[in-house]
Design a protein around this motif. Structure first.
Motif, PDB file in Angstrom:
ATOM      1  N   TRP A  62       0.829  -1.209   0.000  1.00  0.00           N
ATOM      2  CA  TRP A  62       0.000   0.000   0.000  1.00  0.00           C
ATOM      3  C   TRP A  62       0.863   1.259   0.000  1.00  0.00           C
ATOM      4  O   TRP A  62       0.522   2.249  -0.663  1.00  0.00           O
ATOM      5  CB  TRP A  62      -0.914  -0.006   1.231  1.00  0.00           C
ATOM      6  CG  TRP A  62      -2.007   0.999   1.149  1.00  0.00           C
ATOM      7  CD1 TRP A  62      -3.239   0.850   0.587  1.00  0.00           C
ATOM      8  CD2 TRP A  62      -1.963   2.351   1.634  1.00  0.00           C
ATOM      9  NE1 TRP A  62      -3.969   2.007   0.686  1.00  0.00           N
ATOM     10  CE2 TRP A  62      -3.215   2.947   1.333  1.00  0.00           C
ATOM     11  CE3 TRP A  62      -0.999   3.111   2.291  1.00  0.00           C
ATOM     12  CZ2 TRP A  62      -3.512   4.265   1.668  1.00  0.00           C
ATOM     13  CZ3 TRP A  62      -1.290   4.425   2.627  1.00  0.00           C
ATOM     14  CH2 TRP A  62      -2.533   4.982   2.319  1.00  0.00           C
ATOM     15  N   SER A  63       1.968   1.223   0.725  1.00  0.00           N
ATOM     16  CA  SER A  63       2.847   2.398   0.814  1.00  0.00           C
ATOM     17  C   SER A  63       4.051   2.300  -0.108  1.00  0.00           C
ATOM     18  O   SER A  63       4.873   3.215  -0.128  1.00  0.00           O
ATOM     19  CB  SER A  63       3.344   2.568   2.260  1.00  0.00           C
ATOM     20  OG  SER A  63       2.286   2.773   3.154  1.00  0.00           O
ATOM     21  N   GLN A  64       4.167   1.240  -0.851  1.00  0.00           N
ATOM     22  CA  GLN A  64       5.371   0.981  -1.637  1.00  0.00           C
ATOM     23  C   GLN A  64       5.377   1.753  -2.943  1.00  0.00           C
ATOM     24  O   GLN A  64       4.388   1.766  -3.673  1.00  0.00           O
ATOM     25  CB  GLN A  64       5.474  -0.521  -1.934  1.00  0.00           C
ATOM     26  CG  GLN A  64       6.680  -0.932  -2.753  1.00  0.00           C
ATOM     27  CD  GLN A  64       6.621  -2.389  -3.153  1.00  0.00           C
ATOM     28  OE1 GLN A  64       5.620  -3.073  -2.923  1.00  0.00           O
ATOM     29  NE2 GLN A  64       7.687  -2.875  -3.758  1.00  0.00           N
ATOM     30  N   ASP A  65       6.484   2.376  -3.251  1.00  0.00           N
ATOM     31  CA  ASP A  65       6.694   3.037  -4.545  1.00  0.00           C
ATOM     32  C   ASP A  65       5.467   3.818  -4.994  1.00  0.00           C
ATOM     33  O   ASP A  65       4.832   3.486  -6.004  1.00  0.00           O
ATOM     34  CB  ASP A  65       7.049   2.003  -5.619  1.00  0.00           C
ATOM     35  CG  ASP A  65       8.334   1.264  -5.312  1.00  0.00           C
ATOM     36  OD1 ASP A  65       9.183   1.831  -4.610  1.00  0.00           O
ATOM     37  OD2 ASP A  65       8.485   0.116  -5.762  1.00  0.00           O
ATOM     38  N   PRO A  66       5.105   4.886  -4.264  1.00  0.00           N
ATOM     39  CA  PRO A  66       3.877   5.622  -4.618  1.00  0.00           C
ATOM     40  C   PRO A  66       3.905   6.223  -6.020  1.00  0.00           C
ATOM     41  O   PRO A  66       2.849   6.508  -6.590  1.00  0.00           O
ATOM     42  CB  PRO A  66       3.803   6.715  -3.534  1.00  0.00           C
ATOM     43  CG  PRO A  66       5.191   6.829  -2.994  1.00  0.00           C
ATOM     44  CD  PRO A  66       5.793   5.466  -3.102  1.00  0.00           C
ATOM     45  N   ASP A  67       5.090   6.379  -6.584  1.00  0.00           N
ATOM     46  CA  ASP A  67       5.181   6.948  -7.934  1.00  0.00           C
ATOM     47  C   ASP A  67       4.843   5.933  -9.019  1.00  0.00           C
ATOM     48  O   ASP A  67       4.637   6.315 -10.178  1.00  0.00           O
ATOM     49  CB  ASP A  67       6.589   7.498  -8.171  1.00  0.00           C
ATOM     50  CG  ASP A  67       6.908   8.677  -7.254  1.00  0.00           C
ATOM     51  OD1 ASP A  67       5.959   9.365  -6.840  1.00  0.00           O
ATOM     52  OD2 ASP A  67       8.097   8.890  -6.951  1.00  0.00           O
ATOM     53  N   VAL A  68       4.803   4.660  -8.658  1.00  0.00           N
ATOM     54  CA  VAL A  68       4.441   3.636  -9.639  1.00  0.00           C
ATOM     55  C   VAL A  68       2.922   3.631  -9.795  1.00  0.00           C
ATOM     56  O   VAL A  68       2.186   3.391  -8.840  1.00  0.00           O
ATOM     57  CB  VAL A  68       4.941   2.247  -9.194  1.00  0.00           C
ATOM     58  CG1 VAL A  68       4.481   1.172 -10.181  1.00  0.00           C
ATOM     59  CG2 VAL A  68       6.453   2.243  -9.060  1.00  0.00           C
ATOM     60  N   ARG A  69       2.455   3.920 -10.968  1.00  0.00           N
ATOM     61  CA  ARG A  69       1.021   4.057 -11.218  1.00  0.00           C
ATOM     62  C   ARG A  69       0.458   2.804 -11.886  1.00  0.00           C
ATOM     63  O   ARG A  69       1.179   1.993 -12.457  1.00  0.00           O
ATOM     64  CB  ARG A  69       0.756   5.269 -12.133  1.00  0.00           C
ATOM     65  CG  ARG A  69       1.388   6.553 -11.650  1.00  0.00           C
ATOM     66  CD  ARG A  69       0.661   7.116 -10.443  1.00  0.00           C
ATOM     67  NE  ARG A  69       1.216   8.403 -10.023  1.00  0.00           N
ATOM     68  CZ  ARG A  69       0.782   9.092  -8.979  1.00  0.00           C
ATOM     69  NH1 ARG A  69      -0.209   8.598  -8.258  1.00  0.00           N
ATOM     70  NH2 ARG A  69       1.339  10.239  -8.648  1.00  0.00           N
ATOM     71  N   ASP A  70      -0.861   2.695 -11.790  1.00  0.00           N
ATOM     72  CA  ASP A  70      -1.605   1.679 -12.530  1.00  0.00           C
ATOM     73  C   ASP A  70      -1.119   0.261 -12.226  1.00  0.00           C
ATOM     74  O   ASP A  70      -0.958  -0.579 -13.124  1.00  0.00           O
ATOM     75  CB  ASP A  70      -1.518   1.939 -14.043  1.00  0.00           C
ATOM     76  CG  ASP A  70      -2.070   3.295 -14.422  1.00  0.00           C
ATOM     77  OD1 ASP A  70      -3.076   3.707 -13.818  1.00  0.00           O
ATOM     78  OD2 ASP A  70      -1.481   3.954 -15.304  1.00  0.00           O
ATOM     79  N   VAL A  71      -0.865  -0.005 -10.947  1.00  0.00           N
ATOM     80  CA  VAL A  71      -0.548  -1.367 -10.527  1.00  0.00           C
ATOM     81  C   VAL A  71      -1.509  -1.757  -9.415  1.00  0.00           C
ATOM     82  O   VAL A  71      -1.999  -0.914  -8.665  1.00  0.00           O
ATOM     83  CB  VAL A  71       0.908  -1.490 -10.022  1.00  0.00           C
ATOM     84  CG1 VAL A  71       1.891  -1.242 -11.151  1.00  0.00           C
ATOM     85  CG2 VAL A  71       1.181  -0.567  -8.850  1.00  0.00           C
ATOM     86  N   ALA A  72      -1.797  -3.044  -9.330  1.00  0.00           N
ATOM     87  CA  ALA A  72      -2.651  -3.531  -8.248  1.00  0.00           C
ATOM     88  C   ALA A  72      -1.884  -3.454  -6.933  1.00  0.00           C
ATOM     89  O   ALA A  72      -0.693  -3.788  -6.871  1.00  0.00           O
ATOM     90  CB  ALA A  72      -3.071  -4.970  -8.535  1.00  0.00           C
ATOM     91  N   ARG A  73      -2.569  -3.013  -5.872  1.00  0.00           N
ATOM     92  CA  ARG A  73      -1.929  -2.851  -4.573  1.00  0.00           C
ATOM     93  C   ARG A  73      -2.720  -3.576  -3.491  1.00  0.00           C
ATOM     94  O   ARG A  73      -3.935  -3.757  -3.608  1.00  0.00           O
ATOM     95  CB  ARG A  73      -1.808  -1.370  -4.200  1.00  0.00           C
ATOM     96  CG  ARG A  73      -0.854  -0.582  -5.094  1.00  0.00           C
ATOM     97  CD  ARG A  73      -0.660   0.849  -4.597  1.00  0.00           C
ATOM     98  NE  ARG A  73       0.278   1.558  -5.450  1.00  0.00           N
ATOM     99  CZ  ARG A  73       1.594   1.553  -5.279  1.00  0.00           C
ATOM    100  NH1 ARG A  73       2.099   0.874  -4.262  1.00  0.00           N
ATOM    101  NH2 ARG A  73       2.391   2.213  -6.091  1.00  0.00           N
ATOM    102  N   GLU A  74      -2.013  -3.983  -2.445  1.00  0.00           N
ATOM    103  CA  GLU A  74      -2.675  -4.511  -1.265  1.00  0.00           C
ATOM    104  C   GLU A  74      -3.508  -3.391  -0.620  1.00  0.00           C
ATOM    105  O   GLU A  74      -3.165  -2.210  -0.719  1.00  0.00           O
ATOM    106  CB  GLU A  74      -1.642  -5.032  -0.262  1.00  0.00           C
ATOM    107  CG  GLU A  74      -0.809  -6.188  -0.771  1.00  0.00           C
ATOM    108  CD  GLU A  74      -1.622  -7.443  -0.985  1.00  0.00           C
ATOM    109  OE1 GLU A  74      -2.548  -7.701  -0.185  1.00  0.00           O
ATOM    110  OE2 GLU A  74      -1.343  -8.176  -1.955  1.00  0.00           O
TER     111      GLU A  74
END
Length: 736
Positions: free
Chosen positions: A367-379
């Protein structure tokens, strides 16, 4: 590397049980000082409530914890029920710290002859592991089962280290059988209970591989493992008594526990589906690329030594993470060089708890990982608690690494020649240099590094005084009229309500229907089965004492169990349809209606208007209910006519607001905002939508009061909202 002791000259070694007990007691005291007095967000409320009613939480059901938690909470400790369960978490983790002490001392006894030095190193391991952020944070509020699982880890590890010391001792076989039993029992607490198994297997192969050829011992160990798994019998037995929390309902019985319905394929299938977590489906592809999943672990590893929740010390956090990573890797190397025997257990254990576990869990991006990475599924939240075992055990290697630096610095400050035996038990004496006691004392300030997590994590790991979640649950339930049905969205607007109802006894007349569970057959059966509790007007909010509330005549769904099970997972709508109930008319557009939508429509048909029906703000379930939803505080009540923008029900931010009811709730019912303001901070960013709900509710109420010309009341509401926004650190909230 120089050694001053070996296995052959350690005949006089005895474990320091009293210092280990003192270390565990000090850790327990630390956890008590920072203990949560009640429930918290996420799964805490679910597990506390399930333990209270001897129920079954979400799959796999964790039967051992249910039994342990229920029994522990019956102890005459003069605190709340929630605090008792939190104390259980603290006690389990503190005992684990004591076992890490013994394990570390046993390992370093291979090369450290002086008992006081061994105690220092073991104390460092205890301190570092116990104050790592996730370990500490999970130990002061019982999120689920992780600290009890950690205790199983450490007990098994201690037993395996003991077995490796003398695999031919008279009681060595019994140790292996006990380990097998604890692995099974640990699994019945949480599937992670099996994680020490690969390391135990490697240890046996490395030390006495022929042990695996002794079929009687192997059969005895397998039998002990099966006996350890027997708490799973609890699930179909207890499920057939239909407790208030019965997730998965792993029983084929419909009315009561009987052999004829328990020993059936249906019960077996439901039980195995529960144990195997089939409710959540299977991940056939990687949730995220494996390097990204390792990156998630690294993010959480950085948290352990300096929890920078508001990202104001990112550089220092990285430095401390690098320091403790280096200490741990150095400690692992020193362990390998100086004691291969115990390394063959501890090394594989660390690998299993890190790289192997990361691959097995197969998480999406954190949820907090690599906030700049867009359009990926997150926990949906940060999953650092799944790595609590590795962070706790890391303290052992970090302490060994730190003690090596201490030793090397002491060498520089003053050494002396000692006669010692070579490692491995060879009898030829060798002359080795070893620092003097004075040199060790002069070098001791380097050990202060171990104190960094204690001071750096105290603020964010502590849950002392946290009452917000408990008050939120009370506020939420008291927003609802007597005998209401409320459709909630998920964990944080559901599990605290379960805690309030089952533990605190607050508003048990309310039916909590969870959207994510409405698409399961077992939850629908549970709603049909749940008895209707009487509304206690004396304990309810004053705003509902102006009329008599009639108790509903039956369950919210007027269906048989067979009819409930026949609700399809979805139906396809090929052309526009109309759902009409009284004055409510919904236009159902072509497409698909899934099970939870079908159940909601049936709830309206069967229960309205006999029971008030509410949805969480922002709900509606895609059925076009919005014209019939009247916002009352932070819930929306279903009304029997389309709403319009009037002075009594102005439309603000897309919601029709019941101004009078909202004002009464805001002034006379809601108490959680003051709890939040007193606490002064909101750490868990993934759940900040809960305090945001208060701020949003207050903001639209203030605007409604302004439209009425009541500026004084509007200003008072705005002041409270600003305090909520500040305490919860809600960035980007519209200025008011």
């Amino acid at each position: 590397m120089a050694t001053t002791a070996s296995l052959s000259d350690r005949n006089g070694y005895k474990p320091s049980y009293i210092p280990a007990a003192i270390a565990a007691a000090l850790v327990f005291l630390l956890y008590l000082l920072t203990l949560a007095p009640s429930v918290a967000m996420w799964d805490t409320g679910e597990y506390m409530a399930a333990a209270k009613v001897l129920g079954i939480p979400h799959p796999p059901g964790n039967p051992f914890f249910m039994l342990l938690g229920h029994a522990f909470a019956t102890l005459p400790i003069p605190v709340s029920y929630g605090a008792k369960i939190n104390i259980l978490a603290a006690l389990a983790s503190a005992c684990s710290a004591g076992f890490w002490f013994l394990i570390t001392e046993r390992i370093v006894a291979r090369w450290i002859a002086e008992r006081w030095q061994r105690i220092v190193v073991a104390s460092l391991a205890t301190l570092i592991g116990a104050t790592a952020f996730t370990v500490w944070n999970q130990s002061v509020v019982n999120e689920k089962v992780y600290t009890v699982s950690l205790l199983f880890f450490t007990i098994v590890s201690w037993l395996m280290i003991e077995w490796m010391e003398d695999p031919d001792a008279p009681g060595a076989d019994r140790i292996l059988i006990l380990v097998a039993f604890l692995l099974g029992l640990g699994y019945s607490n949480h599937p992670a209970g099996f994680l020490p198994l690969p390391a135990a297997g490697v240890a046996v192969l490395a030390v006495r591989w022929r042990t695996l050829l002794r079929w009687k011992l192997v059969l005895a160990a397998l039998g002990a493992l099966v006996i350890g798994l027997t708490p799973f019998i609890y699930e179909p037995v207890r499920a057939a008594y239909f407790p208030g929390i019965n997730e998965g309902a792993p029983t084929g019985c419909a009315t009561k526990l009987e052999a004829s319905c328990t020993f059936t394929k249906l019960t077996k299938d439901r039980l195995m589906a529960n144990i195997n977590r089939e409710q959540y489906g299977q991940k056939l592809e990687r949730g995220a690329p494996y390097p990204a999943q390792v990156g998630m672990w690294w993010l959480y590893f950085k948290w352990q030594w300096l929890r920078d929740s508001h990202q104001t010390m990112q550089g220092l956090q990285f430095v401390m993470a690098f320091v403790f990573l280096g200490l741990g890797l150095l400690g692992g190397y020193v362990h390998w060089e100086r004691d291969r025997r115990t390394f063959w257990y501890f090394g594989p254990l660390m690998f299993t708890m890190t790289l192997a576990l990361i691959y097995y869990l197969n998480f999406k991006y954190g949820w907090s990982q690599d906030p700049d990475v867009r359009d990926v599924a997150r926990e949906v939240r940060d999953r650092d608690y799944f790595y609590i075992w590795s962070f706790s055990a890391w303290g052992v290697w970090a302490a060994i690494g730190l003690s090596f630096l201490w030793e090397q610095l002491a060498h520089v400050l003053g050494g002396e020649q000692r006669v010692a035996e070579k490692a491995g038990g060879r009898k030829q004496p060798v002359v080795a240099s070893w620092p003097t006691r004075r040199a060790f004392m002069l070098a001791a300030p380097i050990l202060l590094i171990a104190l960094v997590p204690l001071f750096a994590n105290w603020k964010f790991a502590s849950r002392a005084g946290h009452r917000f979640t408990e008050q939120w649950a009370h506020d939420y339930l008291n927003s609802l009229e007597p005998y209401a049905i409320v459709i909630t969205n998920g964990d944080n607007d559901t599990f605290p309500l379960w805690y309030a109802q089952e533990v605190d006894g607050v508003r048990r007349d309310v039916t909590v229907a969870v959207t994510t569970y409405l698409d399961t057959d077992w939850f629908v059966r549970q709603m049909i089965r749940r008895p209707v509790a009487d509304y206690d007007a004396a304990k309810g909010p004053a705003i509902y004492r102006d009329k008599q509330w009639k108790k509903p005549s039956g369950p919210p769904l007027k269906m048989t169990f067979v009819q409930a099970d026949e609700i399809p997972e979805y139906i396809q709508i090929s052309q526009p349809q109309i759902f009409r109930h009284g004055n409510i008319t919904l236009n159902i557009q072509p497409g698909y209606l899934v099970r939870d939508q079908l159940v909601l429509l049936r709830l309206i048909k069967d229960s309205y208007p006999e029971r008030p029906i509410y949805v969480s703000t922002g709900g509606g379930q895609g059925l076009g209910l919005e014209p019939y939803l009247l916002s009352q505080g932070f819930v929306q009540k279903l009304v029997d006519h389309p709403l319009s923008d009037t002075e009594a029900t102005p439309q603000i931010s897309g919601l029709f607001v019941d101004v009078d009811r909202g004002k009464a709730l805001w002034n006379d019912v809601y108490r959680a905002p003051e709890a939040l303001i007193r606490e002064g901070d909101w750490i868990d960013r993934a759940s900040f939508g809960i305090p945001y709900t208060y701020a949003f509710t207050g903001a639209i109420l203030a605007e409604a009061m302004q439209r009425r010309g009541d500026q004084k009341t509007a200003d008072a509401i705005k002041g409270r909202v600003r305090a909520i926004v500040k305490a919860a650190r809600i960035e980007g909230f519209p200025p008011i």
